[in-house]
Design a protein around this motif. Structure first.
Motif, PDB file in Angstrom:
ATOM      1  N   LEU A 249       1.131  -1.448   0.149  1.00  0.00           N
ATOM      2  CA  LEU A 249       0.327  -0.073   0.013  1.00  0.00           C
ATOM      3  C   LEU A 249       0.967   1.559   0.100  1.00  0.00           C
ATOM      4  CD1 LEU A 249      -2.777  -1.148   2.657  1.00  0.00           C
ATOM      5  CD2 LEU A 249      -2.896  -1.187  -0.037  1.00  0.00           C
ATOM      6  N   SER A 250      -0.220   1.995  -0.735  1.00  0.00           N
ATOM      7  CA  SER A 250       1.110   3.508  -0.656  1.00  0.00           C
ATOM      8  C   SER A 250       1.416   4.293   0.619  1.00  0.00           C
ATOM      9  CB  SER A 250       0.397   4.282  -1.785  1.00  0.00           C
ATOM     10  OG  SER A 250      -0.454   4.819  -1.256  1.00  0.00           O
ATOM     11  N   VAL A 256      -5.007   6.879   4.737  1.00  0.00           N
ATOM     12  CA  VAL A 256      -6.062   7.241   4.363  1.00  0.00           C
ATOM     13  C   VAL A 256      -7.056   5.718   5.346  1.00  0.00           C
ATOM     14  CG1 VAL A 256      -8.227   6.837   2.684  1.00  0.00           C
ATOM     15  CG2 VAL A 256      -6.501   8.594   2.265  1.00  0.00           C
ATOM     16  N   ILE A 257      -6.349   4.902   4.912  1.00  0.00           N
ATOM     17  CA  ILE A 257      -7.003   4.077   5.626  1.00  0.00           C
ATOM     18  C   ILE A 257      -6.945   3.506   6.880  1.00  0.00           C
ATOM     19  CG2 ILE A 257      -6.499   1.409   5.982  1.00  0.00           C
ATOM     20  CD1 ILE A 257      -5.841   1.308   3.239  1.00  0.00           C
ATOM     21  N   ALA A 258      -5.854   3.765   7.627  1.00  0.00           N
ATOM     22  CA  ALA A 258      -5.756   4.264   9.058  1.00  0.00           C
ATOM     23  C   ALA A 258      -6.838   4.931   9.902  1.00  0.00           C
ATOM     24  CB  ALA A 258      -4.300   5.086   9.311  1.00  0.00           C
ATOM     25  N   LEU A 264      -9.827   0.109   3.877  1.00  0.00           N
ATOM     26  CA  LEU A 264      -8.873  -1.801   3.424  1.00  0.00           C
ATOM     27  C   LEU A 264      -9.807  -2.359   2.173  1.00  0.00           C
ATOM     28  CD1 LEU A 264      -6.202  -3.127   3.490  1.00  0.00           C
ATOM     29  CD2 LEU A 264      -7.334  -4.586   5.648  1.00  0.00           C
ATOM     30  N   GLU A 265     -10.341  -2.507   2.753  1.00  0.00           N
ATOM     31  CA  GLU A 265     -11.829  -3.313   2.214  1.00  0.00           C
ATOM     32  C   GLU A 265     -11.818  -3.168   0.326  1.00  0.00           C
ATOM     33  OE1 GLU A 265     -15.206  -5.455   2.805  1.00  0.00           O
ATOM     34  OE2 GLU A 265     -16.210  -5.314   0.703  1.00  0.00           O
ATOM     35  N   THR A 266     -11.984  -1.413   0.113  1.00  0.00           N
ATOM     36  CA  THR A 266     -12.072  -0.540  -0.864  1.00  0.00           C
ATOM     37  C   THR A 266     -10.968  -1.382  -1.979  1.00  0.00           C
ATOM     38  OG1 THR A 266     -13.543   0.638   0.137  1.00  0.00           O
ATOM     39  CG2 THR A 266     -12.440   2.006  -1.587  1.00  0.00           C
ATOM     40  N   ALA A 267      -9.714  -0.857  -1.114  1.00  0.00           N
ATOM     41  CA  ALA A 267      -8.255  -1.058  -1.625  1.00  0.00           C
ATOM     42  C   ALA A 267      -7.954  -2.460  -2.410  1.00  0.00           C
ATOM     43  CB  ALA A 267      -7.144  -0.725  -0.596  1.00  0.00           C
TER      44      ALA A 267
END
Lengths: 332, 332
Positions: A249-250, A256-258, A264-267
């Motif tokens: 992950l970048s 953004v996920i934090a 995370l599911e979107t990613a």
């Protein structure tokens, strides 16, 4: 608003003929002609893009053009092919403007030059509906050496290039109304970085030869890693075990996920990554990693191909299987 | 209305995979692969078609599919090429129905088989607009032998295949609400015959080799004879003299024009003929005519290529130049 609009012939001569490669015959004939390089065969891929489905109608015209070409180049890269050229069908809404088309053609020409993939031919039509594009891209591979989707075998390692999920997270930001291109100068925000990854995929053409030499199979990730891995495994008759913590992950995606772990599911299931998913026999793993490093493309091992026909198991940091509400983004 | 709609993957597997040629890899990969036959190069052409612009949304689905393929095959024929296969982009409106798609795919498969032009790949997307198709067709010609558009030289004779204007007159009837396919049994009316010519063009693939052997240049007539001849002459840097009385008209077209002589202009400037316009050196004229007869395609000499850069002069039976209000039908 629609003043100064050229006829179809003038439009082709003015905007598109300058992009034509030798086989395109200056776009003055009814067809293009091409022969594969000695010892090679031709790889063909086609992608359609519709405003409101695959991009926003008010995305920058150059970005729309570049994305349409790049999603096809991404397919060529995954198949181990080098670009030869492309054909474009462009269905323009009735209210198209010459200045829009000029920016579109300029962007397309920049990428045609940057990726050594000239325009070979096309068709321009009008539509009562949204802007619609279709690009057919041609590439060359040494005969019989196209990298298949269905080559993964139990025991192979699974790799992805670059980072996963940026574009899906960028689409989310873009849908909320942000536009990276209109951000003020200065360090870009995470949102701007992610949106740029959505607008401007980077086809991994540098990996093409590496994949031919070392991978058993590959595809590009366009509909989300979870769904595309499922597609790959289905045609291989195999399963897989993936360590989610290993999925690259970048920094922007991590931030953004934090802030909202549900993303995370979107990613992992959103689309538009245009990274490479490859299966690599263990015996080739070191050479694959070294060759990818040598061409400047980061690759990360995310799991293993396993026997069986079940979809891949994605395990969290404690080894527990994760489940996803949505397996795959579908543009359809 | 939209019940029982398959997913994109199921749709491809159910309707389109059966149409795939060897190079299409069962439509289970991301790309197709193809090599031209020994000594040949590949000719590529692409045409986009939009409901409401190029066909009626309520035309029979099989007719829409066949027309989309045939207009591309017509381009291959004009270039002297034999079909190798095609790629399809299909943008389906949101309310598409499985039964419509089944008929579409069946029609497409019939023509793919009839013309030995298998499906190599494609992309299915959804659109908020009208049904939109793009077909990229690939053909093979002996290397360096593609028939150019710009080969006509002063002194060459001009030929057309078949009859001119039927489709344009058929479109007029179709626009008035008639549908040939729903006509009662029995001898078909002139309107029905003309509408069928609009719905189902006949690509002149049988002429491909004849053109390669004997013509200096060729293109297919898709936007009307007057306009397409102008396009051909422009790229050749030549002019032409055409005897309108020599332009071949079908019995049905003659009947309709006799009833309303103004429709002669529709016949000569309307589109969708998909006949071949060829320039033939005088020395080859007899051999060209004999070879065309041998393959069962009627060809008619309609005029001569002349020096100069002016558009062609179309002369009536008394030798007086005719003028046309509209030079060319544009789908754009």
């Amino acid at each position: 608003m629609t003043g100064d609009r050229p006829s179809e012939d003038d439009l082709i001569a003015r905007y598109f003929a300058p992009l034509a490669g030798a086989g395109g015959l200056g776009l003055r004939d009814d067809a293009a002609r091409i022969a594969p390089p000695e010892g090679c065969e031709i790889v063909l891929t086609v992608d359609g893009l519709v405003a409101g489905v695959h991009f926003f109608a008010d995305d920058p015209p150059a970005a729309i053009a570049k994305k349409a070409l790049r999603v096809n180049l991404s397919d060529l890269a995954a198949k181990g092919a080098a670009p030869l050229g492309f054909l474009l069908t462009l269905a323009l809404p009735r209210d198209w403007r010459a200045d829009w088309l000029e920016l579109f053609a300029r962007g397309l020409g920049e990428d045609a030059a940057a990726f050594a993939c000239p325009l070979l031919g096309g068709d321009t039509v009008s539509t009562f509906g949204p802007l619609t594009l279709s690009i057919t891209a041609l590439g060359a591979v040494p005969a019989g050496r196209m990298v298949p989707r269905d080559g993964a075998r139990a025991g192979d390692l699974l790799y992805v290039s670059g980072t996963i999920g940026d574009a899906a997270l960028g689409l989310r930001e873009r849908s909320a109304g942000l536009r990276s291109r209109s951000e003020p100068e200065g360090p870009r925000s995470d949102a701007a970085i992610l949106i740029d990854r959505y607008l401007a995929p980077q086809p991994r053409l540098a990996l093409a030869e590496v994949l031919r030499e070392h991978a058993s199979g590959a595809m590009d990730v366009s509909d989300g890693l979870v769904g595309d891995l499922a597609k790959m495994l289905r045609v291989c008759g195999a399963s897989a075990d993936v360590a989610v913590a290993r999925i690259p992950l970048s920094a922007s995606a991590q931030t953004v996920i934090a802030a909202d772990p549900r993303l995370l599911e979107t990613a992992l299931t959103g689309g538009d990554d245009y990274e490479i998913l490859a299966s690599v026999p263990i015996a080739n793993a070191r050479a694959f990693e070294a060759a990818a490093t040598a061409v400047g493309v980061p690759v990360t091992r995310i799991g293993n191909v396993t026997p069986g026909h079940a979809p891949a198991t994605f395990r969290d940091a404690r080894g527990a299987p994760m489940s996803f509400a949505r397996g795959s983004y579908s543009h359809f």
